[in-house]
Write a protein that holds these residues in place. Structure first.
Motif, mmCIF file in Angstrom:
data_model
loop_
_atom_site.group_PDB
_atom_site.id
_atom_site.type_symbol
_atom_site.label_atom_id
_atom_site.label_comp_id
_atom_site.label_asym_id
_atom_site.label_seq_id
_atom_site.Cartn_x
_atom_site.Cartn_y
_atom_site.Cartn_z
ATOM 1 N N VAL A 185 0.734 -0.999 -0.274
ATOM 2 C CA VAL A 185 -0.313 -0.130 -0.077
ATOM 3 C C VAL A 185 0.533 1.288 -0.082
ATOM 4 N N THR A 186 2.320 1.288 0.075
ATOM 5 C CA THR A 186 3.533 2.626 -0.257
ATOM 6 C C THR A 186 2.981 3.373 -1.361
ATOM 7 N N ALA A 187 3.613 4.338 -1.089
ATOM 8 C CA ALA A 187 3.319 5.348 -2.307
ATOM 9 C C ALA A 187 4.793 5.058 -3.015
ATOM 10 N N ARG A 200 6.811 6.845 3.584
ATOM 11 C CA ARG A 200 5.930 7.796 4.232
ATOM 12 C C ARG A 200 6.576 8.459 5.494
ATOM 13 N N THR A 201 6.442 9.421 6.292
ATOM 14 C CA THR A 201 7.072 9.632 7.683
ATOM 15 C C THR A 201 7.001 11.120 7.702
ATOM 16 N N VAL A 303 14.859 3.427 -2.394
ATOM 17 C CA VAL A 303 14.199 4.322 -1.005
ATOM 18 C C VAL A 303 13.936 6.486 -1.663
ATOM 19 N N GLY A 304 12.478 6.372 -0.943
ATOM 20 C CA GLY A 304 12.418 7.743 -1.015
ATOM 21 C C GLY A 304 11.895 8.139 0.009
ATOM 22 N N PHE A 305 11.402 9.515 0.961
ATOM 23 C CA PHE A 305 10.821 9.720 1.689
ATOM 24 C C PHE A 305 9.559 10.676 1.844
ATOM 25 N N LYS A 306 9.017 11.013 1.788
ATOM 26 C CA LYS A 306 7.602 11.231 1.876
ATOM 27 C C LYS A 306 7.070 11.888 3.110
ATOM 28 N N PRO A 307 6.602 13.874 3.279
ATOM 29 C CA PRO A 307 6.515 14.110 4.511
ATOM 30 C C PRO A 307 4.806 13.327 5.223
ATOM 31 N N VAL A 308 4.363 12.938 5.563
ATOM 32 C CA VAL A 308 2.660 13.220 5.903
ATOM 33 C C VAL A 308 2.644 13.591 7.838
ATOM 34 N N GLU A 315 -4.557 7.686 9.945
ATOM 35 C CA GLU A 315 -5.749 7.285 8.536
ATOM 36 C C GLU A 315 -5.155 6.196 7.485
ATOM 37 N N ILE A 316 -3.842 6.090 7.365
ATOM 38 C CA ILE A 316 -2.802 5.393 5.914
ATOM 39 C C ILE A 316 -2.807 3.438 7.120
ATOM 40 N N PHE A 317 -2.181 4.015 8.270
ATOM 41 C CA PHE A 317 -2.832 2.428 9.511
ATOM 42 C C PHE A 317 -3.957 2.000 9.252
ATOM 43 N N ARG A 318 -4.784 2.427 10.349
ATOM 44 C CA ARG A 318 -6.685 1.982 9.779
ATOM 45 C C ARG A 318 -7.090 1.214 8.576
ATOM 46 N N ARG A 319 -7.055 2.241 7.054
ATOM 47 C CA ARG A 319 -6.591 1.785 6.227
ATOM 48 C C ARG A 319 -5.773 0.040 5.687
#
Length: 337
Positions: A185-187, A200-201, A303-308, A315-319
């Motif tokens: 489910v990652t970006a 996502r970080t 890899v790369g990093f994306k700020p959240v 919300e991502i964890f709930r999904r």
């Protein structure tokens, strides 16, 4: 059921979700590196988490799995890295409950995709509970099977299956209703013709230790896993991240997913066997669903990093939890009393 390890593979250990609540006394959490794959394998093998969220113990296999002789009948399931596994020489499917019988021999090859595979058994692996967990802490020689990685000749036992569930065994199982349950489910980010995962970080807690230009570069740049990666952490190589002053801080708590920046300006992402405190500034914390993605990457992969925001991470964890609940609903059904 019993099973014997004929050959252990490079690193095969008994793991569950980890040893929580002892960090203030210096105990590492340990547990599996890819928690989503562990839970997938357990659901497919007929195992549910207990009321505290702890999972039945499984085998975590790194790069290549073990060879095993089964000394009884049971159910197993495979998730995570594809290691071209076979039973009595016949290829095994991933993400399916698999019946095994006494005398069957399981074998595997080097991983063709991913790094860590998970083998679950109905009833879980029956090893002593140490501080609420059956996970192996190799450095402290605690938990798991004698506090160590498995060796040839080891004999392990499984526990009792969940009497409140019934497996959809091969021959009467329904088609998987949502194949997406088994995909990441990652970006992602495209760099030319390259597709790399974005972890996502959540920024912080010491992002103010870095210059604005350094933060922009951190979110924009690509990093590669070095050969110096293990169950404790993944060390990354790429453009150095400039600090405003010293990289050192007064040591404070470390979490799974914490991204420390070393004195050389290189990021290090903590995994399951992370230390409990650390003295390098933390630029961010990778959310749990994406720790599982990192745990499946091999040295040299990017890899790369994306700020959240924290709310976005929740919300991502709930999904992710909803996806797992759909898998459980498919695999298990309650027996009417």
């Amino acid at each position: 059921m019993r099973f014997e390890i004929l050959s252990p593979g490079p690193l095969t250990t008994v793991q569950d979700m980890g040893r929580r609540g002892y960090g203030d006394r210096g105990w590492q959490e340990s547990g599996c590196c890819d928690k989503y794959s562990l839970r997938q394998a357990n659901r497919l093998a007929g195992n549910r988490a207990d009321e505290a969220g702890q999972e039945r113990a499984v085998l975590e296999m790194t790069l290549q799995g073990p060879s095993i002789r089964f000394l009884g009948d049971g159910i197993m399931a495979l998730a995570g890295a594809d290691m071209s596994c076979c039973l009595n020489g016949e290829a095994l499917p991933m993400y399916r409950p698999i019946p095994v019988k006494e005398g069957d021999v399981f074998t595997s090859q080097m991983a063709v995709s991913g790094l860590r595979g998970y083998m679950a058994f109905s009833g879980g692996i029956d090893v002593p509970v140490v501080m609420g967990s059956r996970s192996t802490n190799i450095k402290c020689r605690t938990g798991g099977f004698q506090g160590r990685a498995l060796q040839a000749g080891d004999l392990l036992f499984t526990g009792e299956g969940n009497s409140q569930t019934e497996l959809f065994l091969p021959g009467r199982e329904l088609p998987i209703p949502d194949p997406g349950l088994f995909t990441s489910v990652t970006a992602w980010r495209w760099l030319g013709d390259k597709k790399i995962p974005l972890l996502r970080t959540v920024p912080g807690p010491q992002e103010d230790a870095f210059t604005g230009e350094a933060l922009d570069a951190f979110w924009r740049n690509e990093y590669r896993l070095t050969a110096d990666c293990d169950r404790m952490a993944c060390r990354l190589e790429g453009e150095a991240i400039a600090a405003r002053g010293a990289y050192d801080i007064l040591s404070d708590g470390i979490l799974e997913g914490s991204v420390q920046v070393t004195a050389g300006g290189k990021p290090v992402v903590m995994l399951a066997d992370h230390q409990t405190v650390g003295g390098y500034a933390k630029i961010g914390t990778v959310i749990r669903p994406d720790i599982a993605v990192l745990a499946q990457l091999k040295p040299g992969e990017a890899v790369g990093f994306k700020p959240v925001t924290p709310q976005e991470g929740i919300e991502i964890f709930r999904r992710e939890e909803e996806r797992l609940a759909r898998l459980e609903a498919f695999c298990l059904r309650r027996i009417e009393k």
